[in-house]
Write an enzyme that holds these catalytic residues in place. Structure first.
Site, PDB file in Angstrom:
ATOM      1  N   ASP A  53      34.244  52.205  45.352  1.00  0.00           N
ATOM      2  CA  ASP A  53      33.600  52.038  44.774  1.00  0.00           C
ATOM      3  C   ASP A  53      32.829  53.522  44.767  1.00  0.00           C
ATOM      4  O   ASP A  53      32.655  54.370  45.052  1.00  0.00           O
ATOM      5  CB  ASP A  53      32.034  51.277  44.828  1.00  0.00           C
ATOM      6  CG  ASP A  53      31.460  50.577  43.319  1.00  0.00           C
ATOM      7  OD1 ASP A  53      31.272  51.853  42.585  1.00  0.00           O
ATOM      8  OD2 ASP A  53      31.181  49.813  43.807  1.00  0.00           O
ATOM      9  N   THR A  94      31.196  50.037  37.319  1.00  0.00           N
ATOM     10  CA  THR A  94      31.170  48.709  38.351  1.00  0.00           C
ATOM     11  C   THR A  94      32.128  48.014  37.740  1.00  0.00           C
ATOM     12  O   THR A  94      33.282  47.445  37.945  1.00  0.00           O
ATOM     13  CB  THR A  94      30.455  48.763  39.552  1.00  0.00           C
ATOM     14  OG1 THR A  94      30.249  50.341  40.357  1.00  0.00           O
ATOM     15  CG2 THR A  94      31.633  47.859  40.693  1.00  0.00           C
ATOM     16  N   ASN A 115      28.097  47.063  33.024  1.00  0.00           N
ATOM     17  CA  ASN A 115      27.048  45.815  34.136  1.00  0.00           C
ATOM     18  C   ASN A 115      26.171  45.485  33.997  1.00  0.00           C
ATOM     19  O   ASN A 115      26.338  43.485  33.854  1.00  0.00           O
ATOM     20  CB  ASN A 115      26.652  46.747  35.770  1.00  0.00           C
ATOM     21  CG  ASN A 115      27.435  47.960  35.946  1.00  0.00           C
ATOM     22  OD1 ASN A 115      28.810  47.760  36.287  1.00  0.00           O
ATOM     23  ND2 ASN A 115      27.200  48.583  37.030  1.00  0.00           N
ATOM     24  N   LYS A 176      28.928  43.778  46.864  1.00  0.00           N
ATOM     25  CA  LYS A 176      28.677  43.360  45.295  1.00  0.00           C
ATOM     26  C   LYS A 176      29.410  42.553  44.662  1.00  0.00           C
ATOM     27  O   LYS A 176      30.512  42.420  44.168  1.00  0.00           O
ATOM     28  CB  LYS A 176      29.035  44.881  44.293  1.00  0.00           C
ATOM     29  CG  LYS A 176      28.028  46.086  44.393  1.00  0.00           C
ATOM     30  CD  LYS A 176      29.120  47.098  43.624  1.00  0.00           C
ATOM     31  CE  LYS A 176      27.805  48.061  43.863  1.00  0.00           C
ATOM     32  NZ  LYS A 176      28.163  49.372  43.141  1.00  0.00           N
ATOM     33  N   ASP A 320      29.923  53.617  46.700  1.00  0.00           N
ATOM     34  CA  ASP A 320      29.076  54.315  45.327  1.00  0.00           C
ATOM     35  C   ASP A 320      27.361  54.334  45.828  1.00  0.00           C
ATOM     36  O   ASP A 320      26.861  54.586  45.190  1.00  0.00           O
ATOM     37  CB  ASP A 320      29.254  53.278  44.670  1.00  0.00           C
ATOM     38  CG  ASP A 320      28.148  52.899  43.245  1.00  0.00           C
ATOM     39  OD1 ASP A 320      28.201  54.000  42.169  1.00  0.00           O
ATOM     40  OD2 ASP A 320      27.037  52.278  42.780  1.00  0.00           O
ATOM     41  N   HIS A 324      25.570  57.753  45.311  1.00  0.00           N
ATOM     42  CA  HIS A 324      24.140  57.444  44.016  1.00  0.00           C
ATOM     43  C   HIS A 324      22.578  58.144  45.240  1.00  0.00           C
ATOM     44  O   HIS A 324      22.215  58.430  44.260  1.00  0.00           O
ATOM     45  CB  HIS A 324      23.925  55.717  43.769  1.00  0.00           C
ATOM     46  CG  HIS A 324      24.149  55.855  42.625  1.00  0.00           C
ATOM     47  ND1 HIS A 324      24.298  56.172  40.961  1.00  0.00           N
ATOM     48  CD2 HIS A 324      25.289  54.415  42.844  1.00  0.00           C
ATOM     49  CE1 HIS A 324      25.353  55.503  40.607  1.00  0.00           C
ATOM     50  NE2 HIS A 324      25.761  54.871  40.826  1.00  0.00           N
ATOM     51  N   ASP A 367      36.780  52.443  41.062  1.00  0.00           N
ATOM     52  CA  ASP A 367      36.271  51.418  39.816  1.00  0.00           C
ATOM     53  C   ASP A 367      35.320  52.958  39.103  1.00  0.00           C
ATOM     54  O   ASP A 367      35.254  52.366  37.643  1.00  0.00           O
ATOM     55  CB  ASP A 367      35.062  50.330  39.955  1.00  0.00           C
ATOM     56  CG  ASP A 367      34.075  50.800  40.311  1.00  0.00           C
ATOM     57  OD1 ASP A 367      34.508  52.081  41.062  1.00  0.00           O
ATOM     58  OD2 ASP A 367      32.740  50.284  40.985  1.00  0.00           O
TER      59      ASP A 367
HETATM   60 ZN   LIG Z   1      27.175  53.734  41.014  1.00  0.00          ZN
END
Ligand SMILES: [Zn+2]
Length: 560
Positions: A53, A94, A115, A176, A320, A324, A367
């Site tokens: 990710d 994602t 998303n 996730k 991910d 972030h 992704d």
């Molecule tokens: Zn993200």
């Protein structure tokens, strides 16, 4: 700029016919024994699809010297590296990312346009994997109420199930939910994801089963997860991490209760103020737990034990969360990849042992990628910045009030698309296409907006290159909005710390694509490949039908 769509279709058919010939010829030229029933396919015992990710392509090259021989390097040195691999649609996020990898097509066709998105039919914002008609399994919360029903086409995992009369198994795993539910497709035997908060367990949905299997319960009741409730220190001496910025800088976010974004990150002391197990997800230990669970699944689900091909879809999500919070240039992201390299090595070693060294095929991709923190770029005098959404909306409201006498024209703004209220426009006796264009032109006056396109343009044209092509591949006629906005390169709508993604710009689209193992030759290419090519490439390798919405083209160079 655009072509007659019939000639495009004929061209595509011509191109794909040629592709198949090339595959067959290459195989016979290489002297591979050709059997009648199996003349252009191989049957690995297991296909392992790995999605990392938010992994940018340059994480392979930038951190190369810190990787060992048995992780990323094993795939690159022993497999096939597509160096110029891109997402060919926006939004780069994602849900659409995992769906496009596994369906071999884009949101225009598979329907997962974000998303979350505004659903025009129900006038509600919906989540890509949620489904209230199912219940949670393994948690008392609603975190398990998921299914792939919003994805309207099949996945390569579905096609393998259909091809094998449901004898080949599909198991999908990710921290996730969307990273597991969407790759698993409509026919997965199971998709498992991780519920953090105060629970820290792998869970699923009644879409798949009514009770967790014993091996999952055993994993959950063991100390496998709790072992990682420990300080996050760098795996190697931090002074050797020369490929990232200073540990203490203003471009990084903090956990609640922290005063500097620096190592060591003392997860135990931050535990209660940061939603407990959520902390593990936001550290590289989340990837380690994912690898632990995937390895346990090999035995637990008896994957790759017979000659009927199974599919294990694994997605590493912690990369991910770390990106972030800390951004592309952080010591934290470097350590997360150095550690992921070790987790991948453990997974490959387990596959060697349990499935057999030449008995499985792997692909690894991402992704979406990510932008450098714009505040950092700005400090390096590179044009970059943040959208001022407040002033943008204020100006837009003033324009609508002046032009149409009402500000009630907008239903929703999401994924850089604006959804207009078609009823209000009808009642005012205005033409939808005209209103789209007028508002689009007004938006273009904003300093942060680089380009605008209308739904009318998306409907009437057939774009073949550049940003409009990428937007059109993400544009779903039934689900997408009325006006599409593209921010200036380097500009995002996000906090001033950490990295984000979602745009059609090249820093969000360029991701790794590695193939390795049975049926895959050593090599690399700098020819452009696109994410929807992955599922058709695997389909040809296995000799199974393409996913039913596939628009990608098999990458013939990867085959032995
Ligand atoms: Zn993200």
């Amino acid at each position: 700029m655009y072509k007659n769509s019939l000639s495009l279709l004929l061209f595509a058919i011509f191109l794909s016919c040629n592709t198949f010939n090339t595959v067959a010829q290459k195989k016979s030229k290489n002297g591979i024994k050709v059997e009648k029933s199996d003349h252009i396919s191989v049957s690995p015992k297991l296909v392992v699809g790995i999605v990392v990710d938010q992994m940018r392509y340059d994480y392979l090259t930038r951190f190369w010297n810190h990787y060992e021989d048995d992780g990323f390097k094993r795939l690159v040195n022993g497999g096939f590296n597509c160096k110029n691999n891109h997402f060919n649609y926006a939004p780069t996020s994602t849900g659409p990312g995992h769906t496009s990898i596994y369906t071999g097509t884009t949101p225009a066709t598979h329907g997962v346009i974000g998303n979350n998105w505004y659903d025009k039919e129900t006038d509600q914002v919906v989540y890509c994997a949620s489904d209230d008609s199912f219940n949670s399994v393994g948690t008392t919360t609603d975190a398990g109420k998921m299914s792939p029903h919003r994805m309207i086409v099949t996945t390569v995992t579905d096609q393998l199930r259909l091809h094998t009369q449901m004898r080949g198994k599909t198991i999908a795993i990710a921290l996730k939910d969307r990273g597991a539910v969407l790759p698993g497709g409509h026919t997965a035997n199971a998709a498992y994801w991780f519920h953090g908060m105060g629970e820290g367990n792998w869970i699923t949905s009644t879409f798949y089963m009514n009770e967790l299997p014993n091996w999952v319960n055993d994993f959950n009741t063991s100390n496998a997860v709790e072992e990682y409730e420990k300080p996050w220190t760098t795996l190697k001496d931090i002074n050797t991490y020369l490929e990232s910025g200073l540990d203490n800088n203003k471009y990084e976010g903090l956990f609640s209760g922290q005063s500097t974004p620096t190592f060591p990150h003392d997860l135990p002391s931050l535990w209660n103020t940061n939603n407990k197990y959520e902390l593990i997800k936001a550290s590289p230990y989340g990837n380690s737990i994912t690898a632990d669970f995937a390895i346990a699944a090999l035995d637990g689900e008896k994957l790759g034990v017979d000659t009927i091909t199974d599919f294990l879809a694994v997605s590493f999500s912690s990369t991910d969360y770390v990106g972030h919070k800390y951004g592309v240039n952080s010591k934290e992201i470097q350590d997360t990849y150095v550690r992921l390299d070790r987790d991948l090595a453990r997974l490959f070693k387990a596959l060697d042992k349990k499935v057999g060294e030449n008995e499985y095929t792997v692909f690894l991709t991402a992704d979406h990628a990510a932008i450098h923190v714009p505040a950092y770029l700005k400090d390096q005098r590179i044009p970059a910045g943040y959208v001022e959404a407040g002033s943008l909306m204020k100006k837009l409201s003033e324009f609508m009030k002046y032009k149409y006498g009402t500000t009630d024209l907008i239903k929703n703004i999401s994924n850089y698309q604006l959804f207009l209220d078609h009823d209000v426009i009808n009642n005012l006796d205005m033409q939808l296409g005209d209103v789209q264009e007028e508002i689009a032109r007004e938006l273009l006056n904003n300093k942060d907006i680089d380009r605008v396109y209308t739904a009318r343009q998306m409907w009437q044209n057939e774009y073949t290159e550049g940003i409009p092509y990428i937007l059109q591949k993400g544009y779903n006629q039934k689900r997408s909005g009325d006006i599409l906005m593209v921010l200036k390169p380097g500009t995002i709508s996000y906090s001033v710390t950490g990295s984000s993604h979602g745009s059609p710009q090249i820093y969000d689209t360029h991701v790794p694509l590695l193939f390795y193992g049975k049926g895959i030759r050593k090599g690399s290419t700098t020819s452009r490949t696109e994410i929807p090519d992955i599922a058709p490439t695997i389909s040809v390798l296995l000799g199974i039908a393409f996913p039913n919405g596939a628009t990608g083209t098999p990458i013939t160079k990867v085959y032995k």
